[in-house]
Design a protein around this motif. Structure first.
Motif, PDB file in Angstrom:
ATOM      1  N   GLY A 288     -38.631 -39.812  27.239  1.00 26.41           N
ATOM      2  CA  GLY A 288     -37.094 -40.634  26.790  1.00 26.41           C
ATOM      3  C   GLY A 288     -35.999 -39.468  26.255  1.00 26.41           C
ATOM      4  N   PHE A 289     -36.320 -38.357  26.531  1.00 23.87           N
ATOM      5  CA  PHE A 289     -35.314 -37.440  26.081  1.00 23.87           C
ATOM      6  C   PHE A 289     -34.862 -36.649  27.443  1.00 23.87           C
ATOM      7  N   GLY A 290     -33.534 -36.615  27.739  1.00 24.55           N
ATOM      8  CA  GLY A 290     -33.414 -35.740  28.881  1.00 24.55           C
ATOM      9  C   GLY A 290     -32.735 -34.385  28.632  1.00 24.55           C
ATOM     10  N   HIS A 291     -33.217 -33.861  27.637  1.00 27.23           N
ATOM     11  CA  HIS A 291     -32.645 -32.604  27.318  1.00 27.23           C
ATOM     12  C   HIS A 291     -33.897 -31.896  26.479  1.00 27.23           C
ATOM     13  N   CYS A 292     -33.959 -30.786  26.440  1.00 27.38           N
ATOM     14  CA  CYS A 292     -35.082 -30.125  25.604  1.00 27.38           C
ATOM     15  C   CYS A 292     -34.634 -28.955  24.654  1.00 27.38           C
ATOM     16  N   CYS A 293     -33.105 -28.668  24.430  1.00 27.16           N
ATOM     17  CA  CYS A 293     -32.594 -27.807  23.779  1.00 27.16           C
ATOM     18  C   CYS A 293     -31.254 -28.244  23.212  1.00 27.16           C
ATOM     19  N   ARG A 294     -31.108 -27.835  21.941  1.00 26.75           N
ATOM     20  CA  ARG A 294     -29.561 -27.997  21.372  1.00 26.75           C
ATOM     21  C   ARG A 294     -28.932 -26.636  20.444  1.00 26.75           C
ATOM     22  N   LYS A 295     -28.066 -26.451  21.037  1.00 25.26           N
ATOM     23  CA  LYS A 295     -27.344 -25.241  20.168  1.00 25.26           C
ATOM     24  C   LYS A 295     -26.347 -25.543  19.188  1.00 25.26           C
ATOM     25  N   THR A 296     -26.217 -24.755  18.121  1.00 26.78           N
ATOM     26  CA  THR A 296     -25.044 -25.050  17.136  1.00 26.78           C
ATOM     27  C   THR A 296     -24.334 -23.747  16.975  1.00 26.78           C
ATOM     28  N   THR A 297     -23.090 -23.918  16.886  1.00 32.90           N
ATOM     29  CA  THR A 297     -22.034 -22.875  16.800  1.00 32.90           C
ATOM     30  C   THR A 297     -21.553 -22.646  15.438  1.00 32.90           C
ATOM     31  N   LYS A 298     -20.549 -21.881  15.201  1.00 25.98           N
ATOM     32  CA  LYS A 298     -19.876 -21.497  14.074  1.00 25.98           C
ATOM     33  C   LYS A 298     -19.192 -22.648  13.719  1.00 25.98           C
ATOM     34  N   MET A 402     -32.206 -24.955  18.822  1.00 29.92           N
ATOM     35  CA  MET A 402     -33.340 -26.028  18.611  1.00 29.92           C
ATOM     36  C   MET A 402     -34.168 -26.377  19.889  1.00 29.92           C
ATOM     37  N   GLU A 403     -35.306 -25.905  20.012  1.00 31.51           N
ATOM     38  CA  GLU A 403     -35.844 -26.298  21.342  1.00 31.51           C
ATOM     39  C   GLU A 403     -37.002 -27.387  20.871  1.00 31.51           C
ATOM     40  N   TYR A 404     -37.402 -27.964  22.040  1.00 33.46           N
ATOM     41  CA  TYR A 404     -38.501 -29.295  21.617  1.00 33.46           C
ATOM     42  C   TYR A 404     -39.264 -29.493  22.950  1.00 33.46           C
ATOM     43  N   HIS A 405     -40.584 -29.800  23.078  1.00 34.55           N
ATOM     44  CA  HIS A 405     -40.957 -30.076  24.295  1.00 34.55           C
ATOM     45  C   HIS A 405     -42.539 -30.660  23.981  1.00 34.55           C
ATOM     46  N   VAL A 406     -43.383 -30.949  24.833  1.00 33.03           N
ATOM     47  CA  VAL A 406     -44.767 -31.588  24.583  1.00 33.03           C
ATOM     48  C   VAL A 406     -45.674 -30.595  25.038  1.00 33.03           C
ATOM     49  N   ILE A 407     -46.700 -30.585  24.299  1.00 33.47           N
ATOM     50  CA  ILE A 407     -47.706 -29.365  24.776  1.00 33.47           C
ATOM     51  C   ILE A 407     -49.159 -30.304  24.712  1.00 33.47           C
ATOM     52  N   ILE A 422     -41.358 -28.066  18.119  1.00 27.37           N
ATOM     53  CA  ILE A 422     -39.882 -27.880  17.858  1.00 27.37           C
ATOM     54  C   ILE A 422     -40.083 -26.481  17.521  1.00 27.37           C
ATOM     55  N   ILE A 423     -39.134 -25.508  18.111  1.00 27.79           N
ATOM     56  CA  ILE A 423     -38.793 -24.063  18.049  1.00 27.79           C
ATOM     57  C   ILE A 423     -37.446 -23.908  17.594  1.00 27.79           C
ATOM     58  N   TYR A 424     -37.406 -23.531  15.967  1.00 26.66           N
ATOM     59  CA  TYR A 424     -36.152 -23.144  15.486  1.00 26.66           C
ATOM     60  C   TYR A 424     -35.942 -21.688  15.720  1.00 26.66           C
ATOM     61  N   ASN A 425     -34.649 -21.267  15.959  1.00 23.45           N
ATOM     62  CA  ASN A 425     -34.360 -19.869  16.354  1.00 23.45           C
ATOM     63  C   ASN A 425     -32.823 -19.692  15.640  1.00 23.45           C
ATOM     64  N   ARG A 445     -35.407 -14.945   7.840  1.00 20.33           N
ATOM     65  CA  ARG A 445     -36.819 -14.361   8.018  1.00 20.33           C
ATOM     66  C   ARG A 445     -37.835 -15.470   8.731  1.00 20.33           C
ATOM     67  N   GLY A 446     -38.715 -15.024   9.552  1.00 18.21           N
ATOM     68  CA  GLY A 446     -39.643 -15.805  10.076  1.00 18.21           C
ATOM     69  C   GLY A 446     -39.240 -16.545  11.289  1.00 18.21           C
ATOM     70  N   PHE A 447     -38.068 -16.266  11.882  1.00 16.74           N
ATOM     71  CA  PHE A 447     -37.603 -17.168  12.992  1.00 16.74           C
ATOM     72  C   PHE A 447     -38.226 -16.317  14.306  1.00 16.74           C
ATOM     73  N   PRO A 448     -38.628 -16.939  15.603  1.00 15.22           N
ATOM     74  CA  PRO A 448     -38.372 -18.229  15.410  1.00 15.22           C
ATOM     75  C   PRO A 448     -39.629 -19.143  14.707  1.00 15.22           C
ATOM     76  N   ARG A 449     -39.278 -20.194  14.197  1.00  9.03           N
ATOM     77  CA  ARG A 449     -40.178 -21.074  13.305  1.00  9.03           C
ATOM     78  C   ARG A 449     -40.769 -22.338  14.235  1.00  9.03           C
ATOM     79  N   HIS A 450     -41.812 -22.529  14.272  1.00  8.95           N
ATOM     80  CA  HIS A 450     -42.432 -23.371  15.201  1.00  8.95           C
ATOM     81  C   HIS A 450     -43.101 -24.501  14.190  1.00  8.95           C
ATOM     82  N   CYS A 451     -42.816 -25.826  14.601  1.00  5.58           N
ATOM     83  CA  CYS A 451     -42.977 -26.984  13.731  1.00  5.58           C
ATOM     84  C   CYS A 451     -43.568 -28.019  14.855  1.00  5.58           C
ATOM     85  N   TYR A 452     -44.273 -29.065  14.262  1.00  7.25           N
ATOM     86  CA  TYR A 452     -45.057 -29.827  15.106  1.00  7.25           C
ATOM     87  C   TYR A 452     -44.899 -31.189  14.608  1.00  7.25           C
TER      88      TYR A 452
END
Length: 537
Positions: A288-298, A402-407, A422-425, A445-452
């Motif tokens: 249901g998601f047509g993308h797998c990554c989001r970026k933010t800028t300043k 922010m990346e996200y995918h299914v494992i 979800i992988i935040y960097n 600290r601690g990046f990339p952070r993996h969440c589930y």
């Protein structure tokens, strides 16, 4: 039959699943206790040789470390290394932490560093050992390959770890089964793949002792062949179901064990932070998601409305203020605002008090303007009493990805679905005008952070709203870490994530039946509702 000698290093398992070494003095103390203890086993008070470890006791029968003031129980093990390696020669390798004190490396890493040092290599890549660091011997530094952060390291002389002689076997060449020889195992050597400086990392392997028992069994702290009619006492249940206070129960268990009374100690669950390895071909897009990554800028500077214009947009005029105090300045609403700081101009009496249109709470107009000026100045306003949000709230999250995918693995408590990872960097950088200390560097600290999240209908709903929160810069913030006390660093921003994949020892894992509902409620408190998620589709 005598086979070999080895140096003994005692280690404990930390919350991240890594075995950390005790110092040589503590290892000598524990070895002395083994030589002199009753065959049933005994306990070792670590504070006798290291005052920093005064709360800790090791129970040799169950092979666990017990902390008396908190009741925390951790596994310990007895590891064996080549006498010619760093622990056998009395060399300690340490890195400088954020408080300016020195932290020893894991023993296998220290041995690899010492071996490369003895070969006069200019540098050593620790990637084959699972660490993204480069050791630079010329400058005596450790460099993070991702962030390029540099820390000092040192090689320090200390006493050698205890030497064990005469590892025993039976006449047939089989390991002797007596208790002492079961504790002393032979040294084995492992080779780890190529490292930095054009040479491979040679680690002199160790053999560790943990009490061997069937999986999911109970660890019994009891005298062998004890009478079956003597009841056992539950000492410590790490899932929190024990009716006995952990510290009291733990010390009771140690004392009863010393008296040869049977005591039941539940088996510590294993910390599982990450899923099993996943190949690239097994990683799939989230349905249901047509993308797998989001970026933010300043953050871009906002133009247009003044603070007074923003506040007025959400207020209704109040002709006769009630006989109540303004909950911002704590002065009566019928009188002037108690705010005397800069950035707020004079106001007519007719406009001195306003009512927030949605929730009805009333405040001094100047107090609301001052509150807005002290915030993110993003065009939104949040009621300080009920937290109702007016406009679209945004945060001060630094630029990142922010990346996200299914494992293809299931989370505990969700056996019928796969997992969204979800992988935040976020890299370190310089604080902007929306941050606490503009112009000052911030750490990450601690990046990339993996969440589930579970790959279920509700899990995907949460993911859609997390994407909205990411775009609004609300997942992270810059501030002071409640865990380490470090200031000017990237911290979580009141939206809880699960960072523990296969267990729940830290409270940040599964199973947790209420987690998804709790996250939806936390996002709602940030002004993100299911209607916002519909816009993500």
């Amino acid at each position: 039959m005598l086979l070999a000698s080895a140096v003994v290093v005692w280690e404990w398992l930390n919350e991240h699943g890594r075995w950390r070494p005790y110092g040589p003095a503590v290892s000598h103390q524990i070895e002395a206790a083994i030589r002199s203890s009753d065959p049933r086993g005994g306990s070792v008070v670590l504070g006798q040789v290291d005052s920093r470890l005064s709360p800790y006791i090791i129970d040799l029968q169950s092979m666990h470390q017990f902390r008396q003031d908190t009741g925390t129980i951790r596994p310990v093990r007895r590891s064996f290394y080549d006498p010619a390696s760093a622990p056998g020669q009395g060399w300690q390798w340490e890195w400088e932490n954020d408080t300016g004190t020195w932290t020893p490396y894991d023993m296998e890493v220290a041995i690899a560093i010492e071996n490369a040092h003895n070969r006069q290599q200019p540098c050593l890549d620790l990637t084959p050992l699972g660490f993204c660091y480069l050791i630079d011997y010329q400058n005596m530094t450790q460099v993070n390959r991702q962030s390029q952060r540099c820390r000092r390291i040192q090689r320090r002389a200390d006493m050698a770890y205890p030497l064990v002689l005469g590892i025993g076997t039976t006449g047939l060449g089989q390991p002797c089964s007596c208790q002492q020889c079961m504790l002393v195992l032979s040294v084995k050597t492992n080779t780890v793949g190529a490292g930095g400086g054009g040479a491979g990392i040679q680690t002199l392997g160790r053999r560790s002792l943990t009490m061997q028992r069937p999986k999911n069994s109970v660890l019994a702290v009891s005298k062998p062949l004890s009478p079956s009619n003597v009841p056992t006492v539950p000492v410590k249940n790490l899932n929190g179901s024990s009716p006995v206070h952990p510290a009291l129960a733990g010390i009771t268990g140690i004392l009863m064990s010393a008296a040869a009374l049977p005591v039941c100690l539940t088996r510590p669950p294993k910390l599982v932070l990450h899923p099993p390895p996943v190949s690239k071909s097994d990683i799939k897009p989230v349905p249901g998601f047509g993308h797998c990554c989001r970026k933010t800028t300043k953050k871009q500077a906002r133009k247009g409305k003044t603070p007074e214009e923003v506040v007025k947009k959400y207020l209704q005029k109040v002709k006769s203020p009630p006989e109540e105090d303004c909950t911002i300045c704590m002065e009566p609403l019928g009188g002037p605002s108690g705010y005397k700081g800069p950035g707020v101009g004079p106001v007519s009496r007719a406009e001195s008090v306003g009512r927030l249109a949605q929730c009805g709470h009333q405040y001094h107009f100047q107090c609301l303007v001052a509150m807005y000026n002290n915030g993110n100045k993003d065009g939104s306003l949040q009621c300080p009493t009920c937290k109702a949000i007016y406009g679209v709230k945004t945060g001060n999250q630094p630029a990142g990805k922010m990346e996200y995918h299914v494992i293809p693995h299931s989370l505990p408590g969700h056996p019928d679905c796969k997992t969204v990872r979800i992988i935040y960097n976020i890299p370190p950088g310089i604080q902007g005008p929306e941050h606490p200390n503009p112009g000052k560097p911030f750490t990450a600290r601690g990046f990339p952070r993996h969440c589930y999240l579970p790959d279920s209908e509700k899990g995907r709903k949460v993911l859609r709203l997390l994407l909205v929160a990411w775009d609004r810069r609300l997942i992270f913030s810059v501030g002071t870490s409640s865990t380490t006390g470090e200031s000017d660093t990237v911290i979580w921003n009141e939206v809880h994530h699960k960072t523990e994949f296969g267990s729940n020892l830290t409270g940040h894992g599964f199973p947790d039946p209420g987690h998804l509902d709790n996250v939806l409620e936390e996002l709602r408190a940030q002004g993100i509702t299911e209607d916002d998620g519909l816009m993500e589709k």
